[in-house]
Motif scaffolding. Structure first.
Motif, PDB file in Angstrom:
ATOM      1  N   THR A   1     -19.636  68.524  44.289  1.00  0.00           N
ATOM      2  CA  THR A   1     -19.895  68.583  45.729  1.00  0.00           C
ATOM      3  C   THR A   1     -21.371  68.877  45.994  1.00  0.00           C
ATOM      4  O   THR A   1     -21.988  68.366  46.918  1.00  0.00           O
ATOM      5  CB  THR A   1     -19.013  69.666  46.379  1.00  0.00           C
TER       6      THR A   1
ATOM      7  N   ILE B   1     -24.396  66.518  48.415  1.00  0.00           N
ATOM      8  CA  ILE B   1     -25.091  66.955  49.617  1.00  0.00           C
ATOM      9  C   ILE B   1     -26.510  66.393  49.707  1.00  0.00           C
ATOM     10  O   ILE B   1     -27.048  66.240  50.771  1.00  0.00           O
ATOM     11  CB  ILE B   1     -25.113  68.502  49.680  1.00  0.00           C
TER      12      ILE B   1
ATOM     13  N   ASN C   1     -20.774  65.498  57.034  1.00  0.00           N
ATOM     14  CA  ASN C   1     -19.379  65.721  56.654  1.00  0.00           C
ATOM     15  C   ASN C   1     -18.552  66.009  57.913  1.00  0.00           C
ATOM     16  O   ASN C   1     -18.839  66.974  58.624  1.00  0.00           O
ATOM     17  CB  ASN C   1     -19.303  66.896  55.679  1.00  0.00           C
TER      18      ASN C   1
ATOM     19  N   VAL D   1     -24.751  65.346  54.428  1.00  0.00           N
ATOM     20  CA  VAL D   1     -24.329  64.756  53.161  1.00  0.00           C
ATOM     21  C   VAL D   1     -25.490  64.017  52.514  1.00  0.00           C
ATOM     22  O   VAL D   1     -25.695  64.088  51.301  1.00  0.00           O
ATOM     23  CB  VAL D   1     -23.138  63.792  53.370  1.00  0.00           C
TER      24      VAL D   1
ATOM     25  N   PRO E   1     -15.137  63.066  45.371  1.00  0.00           N
ATOM     26  CA  PRO E   1     -15.878  63.994  46.240  1.00  0.00           C
ATOM     27  C   PRO E   1     -16.839  63.293  47.188  1.00  0.00           C
ATOM     28  O   PRO E   1     -17.115  63.797  48.282  1.00  0.00           O
ATOM     29  CB  PRO E   1     -16.631  64.898  45.246  1.00  0.00           C
TER      30      PRO E   1
ATOM     31  N   ALA F   1     -16.560  63.733  51.202  1.00  0.00           N
ATOM     32  CA  ALA F   1     -17.704  64.274  51.939  1.00  0.00           C
ATOM     33  C   ALA F   1     -18.123  63.391  53.102  1.00  0.00           C
ATOM     34  O   ALA F   1     -18.422  63.889  54.192  1.00  0.00           O
ATOM     35  CB  ALA F   1     -18.884  64.470  50.981  1.00  0.00           C
ATOM     36  N   GLU F   2     -18.139  62.057  52.907  1.00  0.00           N
ATOM     37  CA  GLU F   2     -18.644  61.202  53.981  1.00  0.00           C
ATOM     38  C   GLU F   2     -17.564  60.783  54.970  1.00  0.00           C
ATOM     39  O   GLU F   2     -17.852  60.551  56.136  1.00  0.00           O
ATOM     40  CB  GLU F   2     -19.340  59.967  53.412  1.00  0.00           C
TER      41      GLU F   2
ATOM     42  N   SER G   1     -12.245  68.934  51.268  1.00  0.00           N
ATOM     43  CA  SER G   1     -12.464  69.424  49.915  1.00  0.00           C
ATOM     44  C   SER G   1     -11.560  70.593  49.552  1.00  0.00           C
ATOM     45  O   SER G   1     -11.522  71.005  48.389  1.00  0.00           O
ATOM     46  CB  SER G   1     -13.928  69.833  49.742  1.00  0.00           C
TER      47      SER G   1
END
Length: 487
Positions: A3, A7, A31, A38, A91, A95-96, A321
């Motif tokens: 993760t 970022i 995110n 992100v 991940p 995230a996106e 997550s």
């Protein structure tokens, strides 16, 4: 990829088999569950799109000459490589896009399956031979690739919806320029790298990231693009079709839906309620094929309504997550506000709120676009929940007197994508399947799409087919050849 790695993600375009450095205008990706940064992706200009299309155009003749078997072998290698990288991509997709880890894994395992399915069909694509057109004259019909295909994909399922287009397009000898949504560029960019490393020749798949008004319109209107395959909202799809009309491009549109479920008296009510809950709340209700309207016979309505509401109330809302999360956030603030408007207006119309109907009170979720799973009973037949596409975790349920009323209400929508019916009667199921105005009907089954069956909608849900061998009709041109055997 951890993760932490995600970022700081920064990516340029993917053109002619290689990533380009991030330069010029960029997209800031956040995110949906946390509001955190992100990364940044390129926001393609018309010149960038032109470079991608020209790369695809230059690569297409050699790709077509390989033949179906060779292209199938490369697609099979691509599918295997994709599957091997799923753990890396999970991940990034979470995230996106915002979806839960479990949902990301489901999507990322399904997408390579579609590529493998079309790889396996490489020896199934056939033409037609017509003997005896006249004395000494025979005919043939062959399939030819169209050329460069523009694949425009939304944010809700970035990889599966892309592979729905890549599989048949590439197998048939076309090359592809893909444009993911401007909020979900990273997984697609990394996937292009993976497929190229697996053997896809440079230029066969290019990726341009950017906005619809700039990158999207430049792609759709480019004179070297011969086919546009679009998945997204109905208003945007209609705009795309209008743009593509100049130049007489082929177009397939997979658009919005407001899928009805009919539950009859003799149904397995427990399984029907489970299917309604999964079909509505999976991916936070952000699916064109989500169950969006339930019509249940009055004699069994109380039991079904209680069961669905209880299931909705037990769903754990959380950041994607979080391994315990069952329902992630909506993808954007605009999506959240739209859902709130639809729910509030439907309650004001006379609907009874059974569960949910608000943003969660948990401070840990305050920076995300979260909404509680919601069930509303009997809103007005002209309320937003009844007539609009609702892209979020809110389900309206109506009691109906009989099958005639259920079918009439199901067909009253402007959309015609999917539908389902739950009954133990063969006669009832066959009647409903025949009379519902939609492209897909499930009978006593969760709403799972199969690569073997054609998928596409009617009315405001679009036209053309994806999946199945029928998809080949939308990625090839049928050419007639006449052969005179004697001079």
């Amino acid at each position: 990829m951890s993760t932490t790695d995600v970022i700081a993600f920064e990516r340029g375009l993917f053109i002619d088999g290689a990533p380009r450095p991030l330069a010029g205008e960029s997209l800031c990706i956040t995110n949906p569950g946390t509001g955190e940064h992100v990364g940044r992706a390129a926001s393609a200009s018309a010149a960038d799109v032109d470079a991608a299309v020209r790369s695809a155009h230059a690569a297409q003749p050699a790709w077509a000459r390989l033949g179906y078997s060779a292209r199938g072998e490369i697609l099979a290698a691509c599918a295997e490589a994709f599957e091997a990288h799923v753990d890396e991509l999970v991940p990034l997709l979470v995230a996106e896009q915002g979806k839960t880890i479990r949902e990301a894994k489901i999507e990322l395992h399904k997408a390579p399956d579609t590529l493998a399915h079309y790889a396996g069909m490489s020896k199934e694509v056939r033409g037609v031979s017509v003997a005896g057109l006249a004395p000494g004259v025979d005919g043939r019909v062959i399939r030819r690739p169209l050329g460069v295909v523009a694949a425009i994909v939304p944010w809700n399922f970035p990889t599966t919806l892309l592979c729905n287009k890549l599989g048949p397009a590439l197998l048939c000898g076309n090359t592809v320029v893909a444009k993911p949504a401007d909020t979900t560029p990273f997984t697609t960019l990394r996937l292009a790298e993976i497929l190229t490393e697996a053997g896809l020749p440079p230029g066969v798949l290019n990726v341009v990231t950017g906005t619809g008004p700039v990158a999207g319109e430049a792609l759709v209107t480019h004179p070297l693009v011969r086919k546009v395959a679009f998945t997204g909202s109905t208003p945007t799809g209609e705009h795309v079709a209008a743009l593509a009309a100049k130049g007489s491009k082929r177009v397939t549109l997979e658009l919005g839906g407001s899928d009805p479920m009919i539950i009859c008296e003799d149904a397995d009510l427990a399984k029907a309620a489970s299917a309604a809950s999964m079909g509505r709340f999976y991916n936070c209700g952000q699916a064109c094929l989500a169950i969006k309207r339930v019509y249940v016979m009055d004699s069994v309505a109380d039991q079904v309504i209680e069961s669905i509401a209880a299931k909705a109330g037990r769903l754990r809302v959380g950041i994607g997550s979080d391994p315990d999360a069952q329902l992630g956030p909506l993808h954007s603030r605009a999506q959240l506000e739209q859902l709130e408007r639809q729910v509030d207006a439907s309650i004001a119309s006379g609907g009874e709120l059974l569960v949910g109907g608000r943003r969660p009170g948990d401070e840990a979720l305050a920076n995300g676009h979260f909404y509680e799973p919601t069930v509303i009973l009997d809103p007005a037949k002209d309320s937003p929940m009844a007539v609009e596409e609702v892209f979020g975790p809110a389900l309206p349920i109506w009691r109906v007197a009989d099958l005639d009323e259920a079918i009439a209400l199901a067909n009253s929508s402007e959309f015609g994508l999917g539908s389902s019916v739950w009954t133990q009667s063969l006669q009832t199921s066959e009647r409903v399947a025949a009379e519902l105005d939609c492209g897909y009907t499930w009978i006593n089954s969760p709403t799972k799409v199969y690569d073997e069956l054609p998928f596409g909608g009617l009315k405001a849900s679009g036209y053309g087919k994806e999946h199945g061998s029928e998809a080949f009709d939308f990625y090839t041109d049928k050419k007639s050849i006449v052969v005179k055997r004697t001079l």
